[in-house]
Motif scaffolding. Structure first.
Motif, PDB file in Angstrom:
ATOM      1  N   TYR A 255       0.798  -1.228   0.000  1.00  0.00           N
ATOM      2  CA  TYR A 255       0.000   0.000   0.000  1.00  0.00           C
ATOM      3  C   TYR A 255       0.829   1.276   0.000  1.00  0.00           C
ATOM      4  CZ  TYR A 255      -3.132  -3.752   1.254  1.00  0.00           C
ATOM      5  OH  TYR A 255      -3.802  -4.956   1.267  1.00  0.00           O
ATOM      6  N   ALA A 262      -4.827   9.727  -1.304  1.00  0.00           N
ATOM      7  CA  ALA A 262      -6.123   9.402  -0.705  1.00  0.00           C
ATOM      8  C   ALA A 262      -6.322   7.888  -0.615  1.00  0.00           C
ATOM      9  CB  ALA A 262      -7.253  10.037  -1.509  1.00  0.00           C
ATOM     10  N   GLU A 263      -5.864   7.182  -1.619  1.00  0.00           N
ATOM     11  CA  GLU A 263      -5.960   5.722  -1.601  1.00  0.00           C
ATOM     12  C   GLU A 263      -5.055   5.122  -0.524  1.00  0.00           C
ATOM     13  OE1 GLU A 263      -7.939   3.456  -3.332  1.00  0.00           O
ATOM     14  OE2 GLU A 263      -9.028   5.331  -3.683  1.00  0.00           O
ATOM     15  N   THR A 265      -4.216   6.630   2.282  1.00  0.00           N
ATOM     16  CA  THR A 265      -4.874   6.918   3.559  1.00  0.00           C
ATOM     17  C   THR A 265      -5.976   5.902   3.838  1.00  0.00           C
ATOM     18  OG1 THR A 265      -4.400   9.284   3.504  1.00  0.00           O
ATOM     19  CG2 THR A 265      -6.306   8.603   4.789  1.00  0.00           C
ATOM     20  N   LYS A 266      -6.769   5.621   2.840  1.00  0.00           N
ATOM     21  CA  LYS A 266      -7.844   4.645   2.976  1.00  0.00           C
ATOM     22  C   LYS A 266      -7.287   3.268   3.328  1.00  0.00           C
ATOM     23  CE  LYS A 266     -11.703   2.648   0.344  1.00  0.00           C
ATOM     24  NZ  LYS A 266     -12.383   2.639  -0.987  1.00  0.00           N
ATOM     25  N   ARG A 269      -5.944   3.156   7.044  1.00  0.00           N
ATOM     26  CA  ARG A 269      -7.041   3.104   8.017  1.00  0.00           C
ATOM     27  C   ARG A 269      -7.717   1.739   8.016  1.00  0.00           C
ATOM     28  NH1 ARG A 269      -9.713   9.119   6.894  1.00  0.00           N
ATOM     29  NH2 ARG A 269      -7.973  10.300   7.812  1.00  0.00           N
ATOM     30  N   SER A 270      -7.890   1.170   6.843  1.00  0.00           N
ATOM     31  CA  SER A 270      -8.555  -0.126   6.734  1.00  0.00           C
ATOM     32  C   SER A 270      -7.777  -1.216   7.470  1.00  0.00           C
ATOM     33  CB  SER A 270      -8.731  -0.507   5.266  1.00  0.00           C
ATOM     34  OG  SER A 270      -9.333  -1.769   5.141  1.00  0.00           O
ATOM     35  N   GLU A 273      -8.679  -0.841  11.060  1.00  0.00           N
ATOM     36  CA  GLU A 273     -10.107  -1.158  11.222  1.00  0.00           C
ATOM     37  C   GLU A 273     -10.380  -2.661  11.103  1.00  0.00           C
ATOM     38  OE1 GLU A 273     -11.912   3.065   9.457  1.00  0.00           O
ATOM     39  OE2 GLU A 273     -11.516   1.368   8.117  1.00  0.00           O
ATOM     40  N   ALA A 290      -2.579   9.336   8.820  1.00  0.00           N
ATOM     41  CA  ALA A 290      -3.794   8.700   8.296  1.00  0.00           C
ATOM     42  C   ALA A 290      -4.603   8.019   9.381  1.00  0.00           C
ATOM     43  CB  ALA A 290      -3.416   7.683   7.213  1.00  0.00           C
TER      44      ALA A 290
END
Length: 310
Positions: A255, A262-263, A265-266, A269-270, A273, A290
Motif C-alpha cells: 500500500y 487518498a488511496e 490513507t484509505k 485506516r482499513s 479497522e 492517516a
C-alpha cells in the motif's frame, strides 16, 4: 580506533538531530523488558501506531539513519525496523542492501569495507539526493534510541550470536527486539536470553502452532502477519489476540506504493479497522497521520506515549 570513531560520530549525530528538526520528540516511555512486553500486550483497547520500515523513509532523511528516526519522532510516536549488516572488520552497521550503491556515495559490498572507510561515505535519501548524514553503527543507534523508541532488528547477515551479544552488552532488552522468521529461530534466542521480545513471522495458523510447540511465550511476541490486508486474516487475528498478541501488517511492498495519497490513507485506516494493531510503513509520517482519527480517546496504554520535555 573504533571508540574514537564512535565518539566522533555520536557527537555529529547529536548536533544534526538537534538542529535539523524542531519540536519535541514523541517518545515511547518503556523502561525495561517487562514494560516492553506490557506495551505489546493486546488488550482490545490499545493505541494503534506506526513502525518505520528501514527507520522510516521520508524525503531528505536517508533510510536506516539516526536522523530519519529522529525526524519521524518529531511527528509521531513510532517503533522502527532497521537492518544490521557486518563490515569487513566485523562491526555491525545499518544498511538494508548488501551493496552501497543505492543509498550511499560508495560502491560495492558493505562487507568489503572497514567501519572507518564506511564512515567516510555520505547517505542518500529516497530520491537519491546526497545528504550530510553518515552510516551509523548498530551500537550508536541502540544508545541513541534508549528512552525514545523501540528498535526491531531485521535478519540480514549478522550471526545470531553477535545480535544476542550486542543486546546483552548494552542491556537493551527493553528497547531492542529481534525479527525471527520461525519458531526455531525464536527458541534459539529465548534459550539464551529470556528477556528478548520478538517480531515474529506468524502468517498462518500452522506457524502459530509451531510457536506453541516450541513453548515460546506469547508475552514475548508481536506477530507480523504479512503485507496484505486480506479477509482471510480474521481468524488468525482472533487466535493471536486471544493469546494477548498484537498483529502487524507491513505496507512497504504493497500500500505504500499506491500512487494516490487518498488511496494510501484509505488503505492505512482499513488495516487498523480490520484488526491489525500497528502498521510497518516506509511512509512513516504519512501513515501515522492517516490513522489519527482511529486513536482511542482513552487507553491504559497512554502511559507509554509521551512528549519529551524541551
Amino acid at each position: 580506533m573504533h571508540k574514537k570513531i564512535l565518539a566522533a560520530s555520536l557527537a555529529i549525530c547529536s548536533f544534526l538531530t538537534a538542529g535539523a528538526q524542531s519540536g519535541p520528540l514523541h517518545v515511547l516511555d518503556i523502561k525495561n523488558a517487562a514494560a516492553l512486553r506490557e506495551f505489546f500486550h493486546y488488550t482490545g483497547k490499545d493505541i494503534p501506531f506506526i513502525s518505520g520500515h528501514r527507520g522510516g523513509i521520508n524525503k531528505g532523511f536517508p533510510e536506516n539513519s539516526i536522523e530519519a528516526l529522529d525526524n519521524t519522532l518529531r511527528h509521531t510516536h513510532a517503533t522502527f525496523e532497521i537492518d544490521p549488516r557486518l563490515t569487513k572488520d566485523s562491526v555491525i552497521v545499518l544498511m538494508h542492501d548488501a551493496t552501497l550503491d543505492r543509498t550511499t556515495t560508495g560502491k560495492g559490498k558493505v562487507g568489503d569495507y572497514t567501519l572507518a572507510e564506511l564512515k567516510q561515505l555520505k547517505l542518500k535519501d529516497i530520491d537519491g539526493n546526497v545528504t550530510e548524514y553518515r552510516i551509523p553503527t548498530l551500537e550508536e543507534m541502540i544508545r541513541w534510541a534508549k528512552g525514545k523508541t523501540v528498535l526491531i532488528l531485521d535478519k540480514k547477515d549478522v550471526p545470531f550470536q553477535m545480535t544476542a551479544d550486542i543486546i546483552r552488552r548494552n542491556k537493551a532488552e527493553g528497547h531492542v527486539m529481534v525479527t525471527v522468521h520461525s519458531a526455531k529461530e525464536a527458541k534459539w534466542y529465548h534459550e539464551r536470553n529470556r528477556e528478548i521480545v520478538f517480531e515474529a513471522f506468524v502468517k498462518t495458523q500452522k506457524a502459530l502452532e509451531e510457536y506453541e510447540a516450541e513453548k515460546i511465550p506469547w508475552s514475548h511476541i508481536m506477530a507480523y502477519v504479512g503485507p496484505d490486508n486480506k479477509p482471510e486474516l480474521k481468524p488468525l487475528y482472533e487466535n493471536l489476540n486471544k493469546r494477548g498478541v498484537m498483529c502487524m501488517i507491513s505496507t512497504a511492498p504493497t500500500y505504500d506504493k499506491l500512487p494516490d495519497a487518498a488511496e494510501r490513507t484509505k488503505a492505512y485506516r482499513s488495516i487498523i479497522e480490520k484488526g491489525a494493531s500497528l502498521i510497518e510503513a516506509d511512509r512513516s509520517i504519512e501513515a501515522a497521520e492517516a490513522i489519527k482519527p482511529l486513536l482511542p480517546k482513552s487507553s491504559a496504554k497512554s502511559k507509554f506515549f509521551k512528549l519529551a520535555k524541551k
